[in-house]
Design a protein around this motif. Structure first.
Motif, short mmCIF file in Angstrom:
data_model
loop_
_atom_site.label_atom_id
_atom_site.label_comp_id
_atom_site.label_asym_id
_atom_site.label_seq_id
_atom_site.Cartn_x
_atom_site.Cartn_y
_atom_site.Cartn_z
N THR A 143 3.72 5.78 -5.80
CA THR A 143 4.06 5.04 -7.17
C THR A 143 2.75 6.37 -7.96
N LEU A 144 2.33 6.74 -6.62
CA LEU A 144 0.46 7.06 -7.76
C LEU A 144 0.61 8.57 -7.81
N LEU A 145 1.47 8.86 -6.42
CA LEU A 145 2.12 10.52 -6.11
C LEU A 145 3.22 11.28 -7.25
N PHE A 146 4.16 9.77 -6.92
CA PHE A 146 5.18 10.08 -8.12
C PHE A 146 4.60 10.07 -9.47
N VAL A 147 3.60 9.68 -10.07
CA VAL A 147 3.43 9.64 -11.62
C VAL A 147 2.49 10.73 -11.49
N SER A 186 7.07 11.57 -2.88
CA SER A 186 7.27 10.29 -2.80
C SER A 186 8.55 9.37 -2.97
N VAL A 187 9.66 9.58 -3.47
CA VAL A 187 11.01 9.32 -3.85
C VAL A 187 11.33 9.11 -2.06
N LYS A 189 1.04 -0.98 -0.10
CA LYS A 189 -0.27 -0.05 -0.16
C LYS A 189 1.14 1.31 -0.37
N ALA A 190 2.36 1.13 0.92
CA ALA A 190 2.79 2.46 0.81
C ALA A 190 3.75 2.76 -0.62
N GLU A 191 3.90 1.46 -0.86
CA GLU A 191 5.07 1.69 -2.63
C GLU A 191 3.60 2.04 -3.72
N VAL A 192 1.71 2.08 -3.20
CA VAL A 192 1.34 2.60 -4.43
C VAL A 192 0.93 3.89 -4.22
N ILE A 193 0.63 3.72 -2.82
CA ILE A 193 0.70 5.64 -2.87
C ILE A 193 1.58 6.18 -2.97
N ARG A 240 13.01 5.26 -2.15
CA ARG A 240 12.61 4.46 -3.36
C ARG A 240 11.74 5.23 -4.42
N VAL A 241 12.95 4.98 -5.53
CA VAL A 241 12.26 5.98 -6.86
C VAL A 241 11.67 4.83 -8.02
#
Length: 552
Positions: free
Chosen positions: A126-130, A426-427, A120-124, A319-320
């Motif tokens: 990723t969505l913020l980054f995109v 997000s990074v 969930k943290a990684e998807v959040i 994490r990028v």
């Protein structure tokens, strides 16, 4: 011949301004050029001059607002910006507003796909980054309006359908099930992105926009916000003791304090979001630390406590996100068709948000070609969603458009700064996770104002609660009192008039501009029975009963 006119004084208001009236063109900061209105036909002039009774040539003290191409009273238009410190704070506010949708969407789909707190943290992130990338692309190459491109609720339905598909029934490892379902979602998003890019870049949406009238645009813009009412008060009510104070604080900071504290600088109304979140977040932290929810059910603890999101401990320090991080996308025709339908809805909703953002940024009406260009870059956004694996598609954020109206700062630079916050936080996941752990009822309180649907949202909560629990949220030992509260607050019209009447009577009523804005001056001459001779013909009672029931 032209006359130069400065913008009228700022008046804070929860009501949405007229979207489709305007003949102003932006000249400089807070300055407008009003073009000369063409002469009216003689018949139209006579109608306009007639004010009732025998005084056909007498005009009222207040005249109707002139037609304007741009929204007056905006402090900063799309091409102008506050100072850099203020711009950074405004950008951070936009980040906080879009963060709520990001967390809600990710928290809904990831557990159904088999993911835990780490996923969930990684998807959040990723969505913020995109979202940061897509916002920059839209503001630089798309419509160039101050719109945030973020995660969309409309993609939840097809994503949940994919996540619950029976094709994963043989997978026993939750992590593997998460990756398999995410790859299927990615493939469907990639296919849908080409549909959206075709609609936009090949000019199909331009053809539609050419026949798009203000009469049709009005319900689109209104329902773009009102259509999301189910994410407002029902989410707030999951923790009323936190969400309701957040709603009251936001209205107080944005609507009342600016008129109580006289200052040449707009501080509280521009940064009401920041003040409200900080104050109520500290209040929620005190409740958590004092043990107020130690014995509550798990659902209440998750909504109210500030330490139960699980994001801070699960997020990585650095994490990028990168394309195809979950593996190679897989493609299924049925999944693609359902996501294409969702992308079409996203196009419609984004069009309404583009129109609202152009008004709040005091821009001229959007040309059809710009509409089509914006839809094309929305397709690029959905493509990036599919490549990176966000689990959902993109749309123009209506809540951030509402923030433009609340702050009256429609600067493109401010929104671009908010995109940089999305990329940075997000990074550096730990820092972003701290902000993402804000209790969701606080975010829902912001939506109640930014979506401008307080009345509908409260009634939705009362009706849903009754259907699920068999009784209303007000559940005391007095049955008659419970029924009274349920009957009143389940009516959208009743709640709306209560809120509107309270704000109208308490919000700066002593200011002349408020009297002009609410239109009460038009009714003053009818408050006395004999003020206009037509009133007697319209409303008088037969048999001389006006002696007992006068028409005033």
């Amino acid at each position: 011949m032209v006359t130069v006119k400065t913008s009228p004084p700022r008046t804070a208001s929860l009501s949405l301004p007229s979207f489709f009236t305007s003949s102003y063109t932006f000249h400089s900061h807070n300055t407008y050029i009003q073009t000369q209105t063409p002469p009216q036909p003689e018949a139209t002039q006579k109608k306009t001059m007639a004010s009732g009774g025998g005084n056909s040539g007498k005009s009222d003290d207040f005249q109707p607002f002139p037609v304007k191409d741009q929204l007056p009273g905006v402090d900063f238009c799309v091409c102008t910006s506050p100072s850099w410190p203020e711009s950074i704070l405004h950008g951070f506010q936009h980040y906080l507003v879009m963060l709520g949708t990001t967390v809600i969407v990710s928290s809904t789909i990831v557990p159904l796909m088999g993911g835990g707190n780490t996923e969930k943290a990684e998807v959040i992130n990723t969505l913020l980054f995109v979202s940061g990338l897509n916002t920059l692309l839209q503001t630089f190459f798309g419509t160039r309006l101050p719109v945030v491109i973020g995660g969309s609720y409309v993609f939840i339905i097809p994503t949940v359908s994919i996540a619950l598909s029976s094709r994963y029934s043989f997978l026993t490892d939750p992590n593997e099930r998460f990756k398999e379902s995410m790859r299927d979602v990615q493939g469907a998003l990639i296919v849908a992105s080409f549909f959206t890019m075709t609609i936009g870049f090949f000019g199909f949406w331009r053809v539609f926009a050419r026949f798009f009238s203000p009469l049709a645009a009005a319900p689109l813009v209104i329902l773009t916000g009102l259509g999301l009412y189910s994410h407002g008060f029902p989410q707030l009510a999951r923790c009323v003791e936190v969400g309701l104070p957040a709603l009251i604080a936001l209205i107080f900071f944005s609507q009342y304090i600016p008129h109580l504290i006289k200052s040449n600088r707009a501080i509280f109304d521009r940064f009401a979001i920041l003040f409200s979140i900080v104050v109520i977040w500290v209040y929620a932290e005190i409740l958590t630390a004092s043990g107020a929810y130690d014995n509550s059910v798990s659902k209440t603890q998750f909504s109210c406590r500030t330490d139960r999101s699980g994001l801070t401990s699960a997020a990585s320090w650095i994490r990028v996100p990168y394309p195809l991080q979950w593996g190679r996308p897989s493609f299924h025709a049925g999944d693609a068709v359902s996501v294409i339908a969702a992308s079409f809805v996203a196009i419609i909703e984004s069009t309404g948000t583009f129109i609202a953002a152009s008004r709040y940024a005091s821009a001229t009406p959007i040309p059809p070609s710009v509409h089509s260009r914006g839809v094309g870059w929305l397709g690029v956004a959905i493509l990036l969603n599919g490549l990176f694996g966000t689990g959902t598609g993109s749309t123009a954020s209506v809540e951030n458009a509402g923030l433009l109206g609340l702050t009256r700062v429609g600067s493109r630079r401010v929104v671009q700064i908010s995109a940089l916050f999305m990329l940075f936080l997000s990074v550096f996941g730990k820092f972003g996770a701290i902000l993402a752990s804000i209790p969701l009822p606080i975010v829902a309180a912001l939506y109640c104002v930014l979506f401008a649907y307080v009345g509908l949202s409260i009634s939705q909560y009362f009706n849903e609660y009754l259907l699920v629990s068999g009784h209303g949220p007000v559940h005391t030992q007095s049955t008659w009192f419970n029924n009274v509260m349920q009957t009143i607050f389940s009516s959208p019209a009743t709640v709306a008039i209560m809120v509107a009447f309270f704000l109208d009577c308490t919000h700066s009523y002593w200011h002349g501009s408020v009297r002009r804005d609410n239109g009460s001056h038009w009714w003053e001459k009818f408050r006395s029975f004999n003020a206009d001779t037509r009133t007697e013909n319209f409303y008088s009672l037969p048999a001389n009963l006006n002696r007992f029931f006068p028409s005033f």
